[in-house]
Design a protein around this motif. Structure first.
Motif, short mmCIF file in Angstrom:
data_model
loop_
_atom_site.label_atom_id
_atom_site.label_comp_id
_atom_site.label_asym_id
_atom_site.label_seq_id
_atom_site.Cartn_x
_atom_site.Cartn_y
_atom_site.Cartn_z
N ALA A 1 0.51 -1.31 -0.10
CA ALA A 1 0.06 -0.12 -0.44
C ALA A 1 0.93 1.63 -0.30
O ALA A 1 0.92 1.80 -0.70
CB ALA A 1 -0.97 -0.28 1.02
N LYS A 2 2.20 1.23 0.58
CA LYS A 2 2.48 2.09 0.84
C LYS A 2 3.68 2.69 -1.18
O LYS A 2 3.53 3.88 -1.24
CB LYS A 2 3.74 2.47 2.15
N HIS B 1 0.38 7.88 -10.35
CA HIS B 1 0.68 8.29 -9.51
C HIS B 1 -0.27 9.65 -8.47
O HIS B 1 -0.34 8.60 -6.94
CB HIS B 1 1.53 9.69 -9.24
N ASP B 2 -1.48 9.96 -9.45
CA ASP B 2 -2.21 10.19 -8.52
C ASP B 2 -3.65 9.52 -8.28
O ASP B 2 -4.01 9.96 -7.21
CB ASP B 2 -2.57 11.32 -10.18
N LYS B 3 -3.38 8.59 -8.96
CA LYS B 3 -4.89 7.64 -9.07
C LYS B 3 -4.45 6.59 -7.96
O LYS B 3 -5.14 6.65 -7.14
CB LYS B 3 -5.00 6.42 -10.31
N PHE B 4 -3.19 6.31 -7.72
CA PHE B 4 -1.68 5.85 -6.90
C PHE B 4 -2.63 6.23 -5.57
O PHE B 4 -3.23 6.15 -4.15
CB PHE B 4 -0.80 5.31 -6.57
N LYS C 1 -5.74 7.21 -0.06
CA LYS C 1 -6.70 8.73 0.18
C LYS C 1 -8.11 7.75 0.64
O LYS C 1 -7.72 7.70 2.28
CB LYS C 1 -6.15 9.17 0.22
N ASN C 2 -8.36 7.28 -0.20
CA ASN C 2 -9.40 6.84 0.16
C ASN C 2 -9.90 5.39 0.07
O ASN C 2 -10.94 4.83 1.49
CB ASN C 2 -10.52 6.85 -1.34
N VAL D 1 -7.84 -1.58 -0.55
CA VAL D 1 -6.83 -1.41 0.69
C VAL D 1 -7.67 -2.77 1.73
O VAL D 1 -8.82 -1.88 2.48
CB VAL D 1 -6.35 0.25 1.64
N TYR D 2 -6.56 -3.38 2.59
CA TYR D 2 -6.85 -4.17 3.72
C TYR D 2 -5.80 -4.41 4.81
O TYR D 2 -4.56 -4.50 3.77
CB TYR D 2 -7.98 -4.95 3.19
#
Length: 548
Positions: free
Chosen positions: A210-211, A251-254, A259-260, A286-287
């Motif tokens: 995730a990072k 990168h913006d999408k990632f 964030k969300n 994300v989990y």
């Protein structure tokens, strides 16, 4: 008072008593003096007090020892873990109540029985090794095993043991780990199911850090979709495998996903390893896995779905266009129907009102006009009905192999008189053995309309010719006339349903404008195409194709 002090004091008293006895024996006849007697009494009283104090101290010590023993027994028996004392042979020398409860028997019945009796056959070898290590290595050892207490229902336990100083028995603790083991087994089953679903899923699945966006895992369907191997995808970031051409946008999408915690793209372009462009539906979540955030990306190839959607949109647009065209077509037809009907109604009204005052020649002229108008309406309606039957799929289509020249000759026979009236020759150049696959009635209608048009727009002493050539498995038929021809503007109006194009012939012959539209429908029904080539004063060529 300490025990040693009590013993020392007792010895002192003994010595003094013996000394006094000897004195009594040596001076039996001499009575002690009063002071001596008083002193002796005082010493006895002191000794008595000391004995009473020692007795109280002993009572207190015994009570403390008893309390300690009771506390130890309580701690030992009711501890949350089982305590066992085992011999080298595995015989139960002693055990607490918790251990007895775990083994579901009375403690008295368990003493001197073999602990291995409760151990399942599949884990008994581990138990035997455990005992051997404890007594041979003189170190603390731990072992997990299964106990069969209630029939076939297993109890999972963890035993930790250490040998005593003499080395003849070991002290062991026994912890019930059944819930933990069942949770581990359930987790293993769940992981197996997940892995099976992961491996067999018909959507691409990628697991990311995730990072960093680094690829941690990928399923076979995804590698097949992208054309990469697993090794080529591991430890690469998502934008390195062609998800987005624009790295900044990616990168913006990632960042949005981080964030969300969720992102969904219905239509995302993706580039495979070989440069092929496909469209995908992209869903990410994300989990947490082992307290670490990961991203699961589900990727579905929607290229075929998008193609079908585009096809449906195109069909809808075409259908909309056809509906508009048909509306326009019917508007034109209604206009064309009104014109001959107006003539019929007008001339018939004149005949009705003034027939008595007309001569025979005038009546005949009016009758001819009414007849021509009626025929024009009839032909228009006939063509319209045929076209409607085609649109509704009600016109039978029965293609078969046939000789083209014979079908054309049959049609020419019907038009000989019409051509003869203008002294026009109809010449059939078709070879005798040229075969086509067609519906006979539809083919006759096509040929009749095209030859009839040629006669209509050809001047006296002209000619209409029929020729054909074979080309790429098809037969290209040409109906050529020596008529007046037409310009490019009028040529573009032919075969269009929203433009009913009709002009007068060389002898003012009228038409309905439906003939060429029917020809187009019939030709396309055969999988062919129809078109026209013409120049002013140089005649026209109408061409169409049929299956060989």
């Amino acid at each position: 008072m300490k025990k040693s002090d009590v013993i020392s004091e007792t010895a002192s008293l003994r010595q003094r008593a013996e000394k006094q006895a000897k004195q009594r024996n040596s001076i039996k006849n001499i009575l002690p003096s009063v002071p001596e007697m008083l002193k002796l009494i005082e010493e006895l009283e002191i000794h008595q007090v000391e004995l009473e104090m020692q007795n109280e101290e002993l009572i207190r010590a015994r009570s403390a020892a008893q309390n300690s023993a009771e506390k130890y027994t309580e701690l030992y028996d009711f501890a949350p873990v089982g305590y066992l004392t085992l011999s080298k042979e595995g015989k139960i020398i002693d055990l607490n109540l918790t251990a007895a409860k775990m083994l579901s028997k009375e403690r008295s019945r368990l003493k001197n029985s073999l602990f291995g009796f409760f151990v399942s056959n599949d884990t008994k070898p581990f138990y035997n090794l455990f005992l051997g290590f404890v007594f041979n290595n003189k170190t603390k050892e731990t072992c997990e095993m299964t106990l069969l207490i209630h029939g076939d229902i297993p109890m999972y336990v963890e035993i930790t043991g250490i040998v005593n100083k003499n080395g003849d028995h070991c002290f062991a603790t026994m912890v019930d780990i059944t819930q933990r083991k069942r949770a581990e087994e359930a987790q293993a089953v769940s992981e197996t199911k997940y892995r099976r679903l992961f491996e067999t899923a018909k959507d691409g699945i990628i697991i990311l850090d995730a990072k960093s966006g680094m690829i941690l895992d990928v399923n076979p369907f995804m590698t097949e979709m992208l054309g990469y191997t697993e090794e080529q995808l591991f430890e690469r970031t998502i934008w390195e495998i062609g998800f987005f051409k624009d790295i900044d946008a990616n990168h913006d999408k990632f960042t949005e996903l981080q964030k969300n915690g969720y992102v969904h793209y219905e239509d995302l372009p993706l580039e495979t390893r070989d440069g092929r462009q496909i469209n995908v539906e992209f869903v990410s979540n994300v989990y947490l896995v082992d307290k670490k955030k990961v991203i699961q990306c589900n990727i579905r190839d929607i290229t075929e779905r998008k193609r079908l959607q585009d096809s449906i949109k195109a069909s809808q647009a075409k259908l909309k266009e056809l509906n508009i065209t048909k509306d326009k077509f019917f508007s034109i037809i209604s206009h064309d129907l009104k014109s001959p009907f107006n003539g019929i109604l007008g001339f018939s009204d004149l005949l009705k009102e003034e027939a008595n005052e007309m001569d025979i020649s005038t009546i005949q002229e009016f009758a001819d006009m009414i007849n021509r108008s009626a025929l024009q309406v009839y032909h228009l309606l006939e063509g319209l009905l045929s076209w409607a039957r085609i649109q509704q799929g009600q016109m039978p289509y029965n293609p078969s192999l046939m000789e083209l020249k014979g079908v054309v000759n049959e049609t020419i026979e019907l038009l000989i008189e019409e051509a003869a009236s203008k002294k026009i020759k109809i010449i059939n150049h078709l070879p005798n053995d040229l075969m086509v696959k067609a519906d006979r009635d539809m083919l006759k209608t096509i040929v009749r309309n095209l030859i009839s048009n040629g006669i209509k727009f050809t001047s006296t002493y002209g000619a209409v010719e029929i020729k054909a050539v074979e080309n790429n498995g098809q037969v290209e038929v040409t109906v050529k006339d020596t008529g007046k021809g037409m310009n490019k503007e009028n040529l573009d109006k032919l075969f269009k349903i929203d433009i009913i194009y009709s002009t007068k012939g060389t002898k003012e012959e009228s038409g309905t404008g439906m003939g060429l539209i029917l020809c187009k429908e019939f030709v396309e029904k055969h999988g062919g195409k129809i078109w026209a080539e013409s120049e002013i004063a140089k005649g026209s060529e109408f061409k169409f194709t049929l299956p060989r």
